[in-house]
Design an enzyme around this catalytic site. Sequence first.
Site, PDB file in Angstrom:
ATOM      1  N   GLN A 255      57.252  59.517  -2.075  1.00 21.93           N
ATOM      2  CA  GLN A 255      56.858  58.182  -2.528  1.00 21.93           C
ATOM      3  C   GLN A 255      56.063  58.246  -3.830  1.00 21.93           C
ATOM      4  O   GLN A 255      56.159  57.342  -4.668  1.00 21.93           O
ATOM      5  CB  GLN A 255      56.061  57.465  -1.434  1.00 21.93           C
ATOM      6  CG  GLN A 255      56.837  57.185  -0.156  1.00 21.93           C
ATOM      7  CD  GLN A 255      58.062  56.324  -0.381  1.00 21.93           C
ATOM      8  OE1 GLN A 255      58.153  55.561  -1.340  1.00 21.93           O
ATOM      9  NE2 GLN A 255      59.033  56.434   0.518  1.00 21.93           N
ATOM     10  N   HIS A 258      57.767  57.848  -7.347  1.00 23.64           N
ATOM     11  CA  HIS A 258      58.218  56.546  -7.847  1.00 23.64           C
ATOM     12  C   HIS A 258      57.488  56.156  -9.116  1.00 23.64           C
ATOM     13  O   HIS A 258      58.075  55.617 -10.052  1.00 23.64           O
ATOM     14  CB  HIS A 258      57.949  55.459  -6.799  1.00 23.64           C
ATOM     15  CG  HIS A 258      59.046  55.285  -5.804  1.00 23.64           C
ATOM     16  ND1 HIS A 258      60.268  54.756  -6.125  1.00 23.64           N
ATOM     17  CD2 HIS A 258      59.094  55.562  -4.480  1.00 23.64           C
ATOM     18  CE1 HIS A 258      61.029  54.709  -5.038  1.00 23.64           C
ATOM     19  NE2 HIS A 258      60.342  55.198  -4.045  1.00 23.64           N
ATOM     20  N   GLU A 320      52.289  49.344   2.357  1.00 24.46           N
ATOM     21  CA  GLU A 320      53.709  49.014   2.214  1.00 24.46           C
ATOM     22  C   GLU A 320      54.542  49.844   3.199  1.00 24.46           C
ATOM     23  O   GLU A 320      55.324  49.307   3.981  1.00 24.46           O
ATOM     24  CB  GLU A 320      54.147  49.293   0.777  1.00 24.46           C
ATOM     25  CG  GLU A 320      55.625  49.029   0.520  1.00 24.46           C
ATOM     26  CD  GLU A 320      56.072  49.508  -0.845  1.00 24.46           C
ATOM     27  OE1 GLU A 320      57.107  49.028  -1.311  1.00 24.46           O
ATOM     28  OE2 GLU A 320      55.397  50.384  -1.448  1.00 24.46           O
ATOM     29  N   HIS A 321      54.416  51.167   3.134  1.00 28.12           N
ATOM     30  CA  HIS A 321      55.090  52.075   4.065  1.00 28.12           C
ATOM     31  C   HIS A 321      54.038  52.725   4.962  1.00 28.12           C
ATOM     32  O   HIS A 321      53.007  53.193   4.470  1.00 28.12           O
ATOM     33  CB  HIS A 321      55.816  53.209   3.328  1.00 28.12           C
ATOM     34  CG  HIS A 321      56.817  52.767   2.317  1.00 28.12           C
ATOM     35  ND1 HIS A 321      56.483  52.482   1.003  1.00 28.12           N
ATOM     36  CD2 HIS A 321      58.157  52.580   2.413  1.00 28.12           C
ATOM     37  CE1 HIS A 321      57.584  52.145   0.339  1.00 28.12           C
ATOM     38  NE2 HIS A 321      58.604  52.188   1.169  1.00 28.12           N
ATOM     39  N   ASP A 351      64.319  53.854   2.498  1.00 24.93           N
ATOM     40  CA  ASP A 351      64.617  53.485   1.123  1.00 24.93           C
ATOM     41  C   ASP A 351      66.114  53.298   0.893  1.00 24.93           C
ATOM     42  O   ASP A 351      66.516  52.589  -0.032  1.00 24.93           O
ATOM     43  CB  ASP A 351      64.105  54.560   0.160  1.00 24.93           C
ATOM     44  CG  ASP A 351      62.592  54.570   0.032  1.00 24.93           C
ATOM     45  OD1 ASP A 351      61.967  53.538   0.335  1.00 24.93           O
ATOM     46  OD2 ASP A 351      62.030  55.608  -0.364  1.00 24.93           O
ATOM     47  N   HIS A 410      52.109   3.355  10.250  1.00 22.99           N
ATOM     48  CA  HIS A 410      52.669   4.392  11.122  1.00 22.99           C
ATOM     49  C   HIS A 410      52.764   3.877  12.556  1.00 22.99           C
ATOM     50  O   HIS A 410      53.780   4.069  13.244  1.00 22.99           O
ATOM     51  CB  HIS A 410      51.791   5.647  11.091  1.00 22.99           C
ATOM     52  CG  HIS A 410      52.000   6.508   9.885  1.00 22.99           C
ATOM     53  ND1 HIS A 410      51.706   6.079   8.613  1.00 22.99           N
ATOM     54  CD2 HIS A 410      52.469   7.784   9.753  1.00 22.99           C
ATOM     55  CE1 HIS A 410      51.976   7.038   7.759  1.00 22.99           C
ATOM     56  NE2 HIS A 410      52.448   8.094   8.429  1.00 22.99           N
TER      57      HIS A 410
END
Length: 419
Positions: A255, A258, A320-321, A351, A410
Amino acid sequence: MKLVKTYGRSAKTAAALIESIEQRGAVSTARVEPIVRRILADVRKNGDRALRKYATKFDALAKDRLLMVSREEMEAAWHATSPELQAAMMVARGNILAFAEAQMPKTWSFSPSDGITTGQIVRPLSSVGCYVPGGRYPLPSTLLMTATPAQVAGVERIVVCSPKPARETLAAAHLAGVTEFYRIGGAQAIAAFAYGTESIAPVNKIVGPGNLFVTAAKSLVSSECGIDMPAGPTEIVVTSEKGYAPGIAADLVAQAEHDPETLAVLITSNETLANSVVASVKTQVKGNKIAKQSLTKQGAIFVTKTVAEARELTNRLAPEHLTVDSAADLDWVQNAGSVFVGDYAPQSMGDYVSGPNHVLPTGRVGRIRGGLSVLDFVKIITVQEYTQKGLRKIGPHAIALATAEGLTGHAESVRVRMR
């Protein structure tokens, strides 16, 4: 990677580091917003002429090259792709399709009381724009992850934008049956999605990850066009007490490659495991320049005093992960984009080929939503139907509430029907 104990002498250091991570936000776009605002305004005013100007400036688009990718070009890219990669893309698309179909919400109705029927109907968005990055790496997987659930949802018009699209990305577009693909990127692509130009009609919603300029543009157009979520740098947290150290290290390195800004964290109360992971990371990161930068800057291992503390810290970070040791750990997970269970579930599988989406919430947005899904491409429309008997039964309660609020119209709209 920094190894810090959350107790003892290093407790204050750990607390400060945790607080800085916890306050990271999805992404800070302030420094690029002035530039992005100018690009958005330019495209809104000048349309295709502005798009071509920026495509030439930022992506070296040749003057005679069309903005729109032809179906023939996508088909040629597919045929030029190796059988091995074709097979991998087909497996990935099949799993993404199956997962999205299982996620698809249903139309239903029920009767809470005699004479009353309530329920919901499900309708797709009419158009979406899928942004597929084309910078550091080609991302055919992102094309499949964004276009496929939109197709399952029933979206009629799916538009893809990607700067300098790689052959692999074009091949994935052909496999997915994409018919509208433009070789533009950056904030200018987001402007085209949101406002439209002479050749690109606007869309209802924009999805997909992107760089700082893309993220800023998505945020700025969100008052006029739907977006999925802000997308900051990749994040990984592994929370483990007995995991396989080389596997944990491999996920952290994977990761981290990236982006130099990737957040990579191990949380454990097992100091022996922590030290083993440190040693394994040092070995595996050799030769991976980006991962090394990321782990040096953003990598951290927190050794907690107890397992409960490790779990609490994990939910505070809302990664995130997230990787955990076993399915039993799912009981305590509250905040995460996507969870990977056990030693044999590398995050890289998510992924590419598992099926769940890899467009996931970063910057603690996992506290409020999960990853991109088929739900992002549909509308849930509620339905209510009454018979005269049903209205007479509970209408007086509505009249009482409307009267209490001082909304006499109403109340009368109910009363006039209770004849």
